[in-house]
Design a protein around this motif. Structure first.
Motif, PDB file in Angstrom:
ATOM      1  N   GLN A   1       0.816  -1.198   0.121  1.00  0.00           N
ATOM      2  CA  GLN A   1      -0.009  -0.032   0.100  1.00  0.00           C
ATOM      3  C   GLN A   1       0.891   1.273  -0.086  1.00  0.00           C
ATOM      4  O   GLN A   1       1.512   1.430   0.823  1.00  0.00           O
ATOM      5  N   LEU A   2       0.836   2.004  -0.945  1.00  0.00           N
ATOM      6  CA  LEU A   2       1.303   3.352  -1.249  1.00  0.00           C
ATOM      7  C   LEU A   2       0.962   4.363  -0.113  1.00  0.00           C
ATOM      8  O   LEU A   2      -0.229   4.406   0.046  1.00  0.00           O
ATOM      9  N   PRO A   3       1.986   5.047   0.364  1.00  0.00           N
ATOM     10  CA  PRO A   3       1.544   6.301   1.225  1.00  0.00           C
ATOM     11  C   PRO A   3       0.447   7.202   0.636  1.00  0.00           C
ATOM     12  O   PRO A   3       0.774   7.431  -0.474  1.00  0.00           O
ATOM     13  N   THR A   4      -0.441   7.782   1.012  1.00  0.00           N
ATOM     14  CA  THR A   4      -1.496   8.658   0.673  1.00  0.00           C
ATOM     15  C   THR A   4      -0.707  10.204   0.388  1.00  0.00           C
ATOM     16  O   THR A   4       0.454  10.472   1.305  1.00  0.00           O
ATOM     17  N   PRO A   5      -1.110  11.257  -0.370  1.00  0.00           N
ATOM     18  CA  PRO A   5      -0.680  12.401  -0.239  1.00  0.00           C
ATOM     19  C   PRO A   5      -0.765  12.930   1.046  1.00  0.00           C
ATOM     20  O   PRO A   5       0.033  13.818   1.512  1.00  0.00           O
ATOM     21  N   ALA A   6      -2.035  12.644   1.624  1.00  0.00           N
ATOM     22  CA  ALA A   6      -2.149  13.415   3.248  1.00  0.00           C
ATOM     23  C   ALA A   6      -0.988  13.001   4.105  1.00  0.00           C
ATOM     24  O   ALA A   6      -0.893  13.501   5.045  1.00  0.00           O
ATOM     25  N   MET A   7      -0.399  11.758   3.909  1.00  0.00           N
ATOM     26  CA  MET A   7       0.391  11.341   4.702  1.00  0.00           C
ATOM     27  C   MET A   7       1.907  11.821   4.620  1.00  0.00           C
ATOM     28  O   MET A   7       2.787  12.261   5.397  1.00  0.00           O
ATOM     29  N   VAL A   8       2.100  12.439   3.265  1.00  0.00           N
ATOM     30  CA  VAL A   8       3.344  12.978   2.755  1.00  0.00           C
ATOM     31  C   VAL A   8       3.363  14.445   2.872  1.00  0.00           C
ATOM     32  O   VAL A   8       4.659  14.824   3.366  1.00  0.00           O
ATOM     33  N   LEU A   9       2.296  15.074   2.434  1.00  0.00           N
ATOM     34  CA  LEU A   9       2.455  16.290   2.307  1.00  0.00           C
ATOM     35  C   LEU A   9       2.945  17.194   3.795  1.00  0.00           C
ATOM     36  O   LEU A   9       3.415  18.516   3.576  1.00  0.00           O
ATOM     37  N   PRO A  10       2.437  16.736   4.871  1.00  0.00           N
ATOM     38  CA  PRO A  10       3.154  17.683   6.134  1.00  0.00           C
ATOM     39  C   PRO A  10       4.561  17.382   6.180  1.00  0.00           C
ATOM     40  O   PRO A  10       5.244  18.418   7.034  1.00  0.00           O
ATOM     41  N   HIS A  11       5.356  16.753   5.502  1.00  0.00           N
ATOM     42  CA  HIS A  11       6.824  17.014   5.489  1.00  0.00           C
ATOM     43  C   HIS A  11       7.373  18.391   4.596  1.00  0.00           C
ATOM     44  O   HIS A  11       8.637  18.592   4.796  1.00  0.00           O
ATOM     45  N   TRP A  12       6.215  19.077   4.259  1.00  0.00           N
ATOM     46  CA  TRP A  12       6.782  20.295   3.649  1.00  0.00           C
ATOM     47  C   TRP A  12       5.668  21.452   4.173  1.00  0.00           C
ATOM     48  O   TRP A  12       4.661  21.294   4.608  1.00  0.00           O
ATOM     49  N   ARG A  13       6.341  22.498   4.268  1.00  0.00           N
ATOM     50  CA  ARG A  13       5.578  23.957   4.651  1.00  0.00           C
ATOM     51  C   ARG A  13       4.969  24.561   3.300  1.00  0.00           C
ATOM     52  O   ARG A  13       5.486  25.135   2.694  1.00  0.00           O
ATOM     53  N   LEU A  14       3.601  24.052   3.043  1.00  0.00           N
ATOM     54  CA  LEU A  14       3.027  24.487   1.847  1.00  0.00           C
ATOM     55  C   LEU A  14       1.609  25.041   2.076  1.00  0.00           C
ATOM     56  O   LEU A  14       0.995  25.605   1.230  1.00  0.00           O
TER      57      LEU A  14
END
Length: 335
Positions: free
Chosen positions: A5-18
């Protein structure tokens, strides 16, 4: 076998200040990687999952992109994560974030002559910068072309597959016509196989320069050269010839717009003049490569992959046209 199962964007995006994320939409294009368009209250970004290039190879790619940007080559640099890194690994998968650019992809046939020449200058500047930013051993690049007998054997193996199909469709008919046409040309023109002459001007190349990897602004100026995942070492002249074929081919029996292709080559030589001899070698080899290669047909029958079937009519027409206009192509583009 269990699937990962690939990580979802919601899991990944907090690693950037966007900023505050407003929407995330999958970008449907791209065979090698997966991407999402991320809209936030401070702007739009692209989240990219790297599947084809990762780790040290990806870090090298980013270092090259920074060198290109410093030399005013239009590229897109990654957004730094909260960890002060270019990429982040989540559950074993490597992600990066880039600014989203609003531009368009256009065939070279739609560009005005001055923009065609500018496009050639961009490629020349890319190669000139790569020579200093990513130097390779200073030695001739030797890449023998396929022998006629080997090419004929490949054609015959594919013809056996096509002939074994009953009640085939339009692709089967075109594939058979293409293979029989190429078989006749290879047998008749075997003496025109390119000589094994090494080229001097070589180094790192973009590796996949075509209209879908060049983003243009509203006035058709190059806004960004995209997708550096196939960066490799090779002759500069080969990428020049290949790009000219990609950008200025009609896709039918008209072949290549030689006026625009010549202007593109002139623009390149404004920046980096490889010399007529190396360009002529590249054109000769690319013609032979297109004659001897049948990758779309191989994908269809050997890989059971029909994603590129639509490319076959244009490829077949180009080989026929180029063979009939070989001397004119050389005269207009190499000299």
């Amino acid at each position: 076998m269990a699937t990962t199962q690939l990580p979802t964007p919601a899991m990944v995006l907090p690693h950037w200040r966007l900023g505050t994320v407003q929407s995330v939409r999958r970008v449907p294009t791209g065979l090698m990687n997966r991407s999402w368009r991320v809209k936030t209250d401070v702007g739009d970004f692209m989240l990219k999952l790297f599947l084809d290039v990762r780790g040290p190879q990806l870090a090298f790619q980013f270092s090259v992109l920074r060198a290109l940007a410093a030399n005013r080559v239009p590229v897109v640099l990654p957004v730094t994560s909260v960890h002060y890194t270019d990429t982040v690994i989540v559950d074993g998968q490597e992600f990066g974030v880039f600014p989203w650019l609003n531009g368009r992809h256009r065939s070279g046939l739609a560009l005005r002559m001055e923009r065609v020449r500018e496009l050639g200058r961009v490629l020349g500047n890319i190669h000139l910068t790569l020579r200093s930013a990513a130097p390779t051993p200073n030695q001739p690049f030797h890449q023998p072309s396929i022998a006629p007998d080997s090419a004929l054997r490949r054609v015959d193996r594919l013809l056996d597959l096509v002939d074994s199909r009953h009640g085939g469709g339009s692709f089967d008919a075109l594939a058979e016509r293409t293979l029989r046409m190429k078989r006749g040309m290879l047998a008749k023109l075997a003496y025109r196989r390119p000589p094994d002459i090494p080229v001097i001007m070589s180094g790192y190349l973009h590796g996949d320069l075509h209209p879908h990897n060049v983003l243009l602004d509203h006035d058709d100026r190059v806004q960004a050269v995209l997708d550096w995942d196939r960066m490799r070492v090779g002759p500069f002249s080969k990428e020049l010839a290949r790009a000219a074929a990609f950008f200025f081919t009609y896709g039918d029996d008209r072949g290549v717009d030689l006026n625009r292709a010549a202007e593109f080559v002139h623009g390149y030589r404004d920046v980096l003049d490889l010399g007529s001899n190396e360009i002529a070698i590249a054109l000769h080899r690319l013609w032979w490569e297109r004659l001897a290669d049948n990758w779309v047909i191989e994908w269809h029958y050997l890989r059971r992959n029909q994603a590129c079937d639509h490319l076959l009519p244009g490829q077949t027409a180009l080989v026929k046209w180029w063979t009939n206009n070989f001397d004119e192509v050389m005269r207009r583009l190499a000299y």
